[in-house]
Design a protein around this motif. Structure first.
Motif, PDB file in Angstrom:
ATOM      1  N   UNK A 156       0.880  -1.169   0.000  1.00  0.00           N
ATOM      2  CA  UNK A 156       0.000   0.000   0.000  1.00  0.00           C
ATOM      3  C   UNK A 156       0.918   1.220   0.000  1.00  0.00           C
ATOM      4  N   UNK A 157       0.717   2.132  -0.932  1.00  0.00           N
ATOM      5  CA  UNK A 157       1.523   3.346  -1.003  1.00  0.00           C
ATOM      6  C   UNK A 157       1.066   4.319   0.080  1.00  0.00           C
ATOM      7  N   UNK A 158       2.007   4.824   0.831  1.00  0.00           N
ATOM      8  CA  UNK A 158       1.720   5.722   1.938  1.00  0.00           C
ATOM      9  C   UNK A 158       1.140   7.034   1.414  1.00  0.00           C
ATOM     10  N   UNK A 159       0.052   7.469   2.030  1.00  0.00           N
ATOM     11  CA  UNK A 159      -0.541   8.761   1.698  1.00  0.00           C
ATOM     12  C   UNK A 159      -1.339   8.782   0.407  1.00  0.00           C
ATOM     13  N   UNK A 160      -1.617   7.614  -0.149  1.00  0.00           N
ATOM     14  CA  UNK A 160      -2.358   7.550  -1.411  1.00  0.00           C
ATOM     15  C   UNK A 160      -3.285   6.340  -1.386  1.00  0.00           C
ATOM     16  N   UNK A 161      -4.343   6.429  -2.157  1.00  0.00           N
ATOM     17  CA  UNK A 161      -5.229   5.266  -2.329  1.00  0.00           C
ATOM     18  C   UNK A 161      -4.689   4.465  -3.509  1.00  0.00           C
ATOM     19  N   UNK A 162      -3.531   3.882  -3.268  1.00  0.00           N
ATOM     20  CA  UNK A 162      -2.808   3.169  -4.314  1.00  0.00           C
ATOM     21  C   UNK A 162      -2.211   1.899  -3.726  1.00  0.00           C
ATOM     22  N   UNK A 163      -2.396   0.786  -4.431  1.00  0.00           N
ATOM     23  CA  UNK A 163      -1.837  -0.499  -4.024  1.00  0.00           C
ATOM     24  C   UNK A 163      -1.071  -1.069  -5.211  1.00  0.00           C
TER      25      UNK A 163
END
Length: 103
Positions: free
Chosen positions: A45-52
């Motif tokens: 999970x990318x920190x500070x983003x809704x990104x995996x």
């Protein structure tokens, strides 16, 4: 075959964050189950983003497409998810190929 998956998850302003987290919790269960089964090599999970970001190991693009369509986040929230798919080549195989080309 290995594939790099980059999930970008958005949600409309009208959707409570709790609803998104509820969907994401079901997705997390599915993702971690797939990791235990060996389909998912690893995910982050990318920190500070809704990104995996995930690396998966499947036998074909057809299988990958079927898996993606069946993910909880795609079934429940798919209109707000963008997935970038990149096929991966093992670096060891690439390195061996380059060395063969030298002569």
């Amino acid at each position: 075959m290995l594939y790099h998956l980059d999930f970008h998850v958005e949600y409309p302003a009208s959707m409570p964050q709790k609803d998104l987290f509820s969907i994401w919790a079901r997705e997390a269960d599915a993702a971690l189950g797939a990791k235990q089964a060996g389909v998912v090599v690893d995910l982050w999970k990318c920190v500070g983003a809704r990104r995996v970001i995930a690396v998966v190991n499947v036998d074909s693009l057809d299988t990958l497409d079927q898996i993606l369509l069946d993910l909880p986040i795609m079934k429940e929230h798919g209109q707000h998810v963008q997935i970038d798919v990149t096929p991966l080549r093992r670096y060891e195989d690439f390195a061996a190929d380059v060395k063969k080309r030298l002569g």
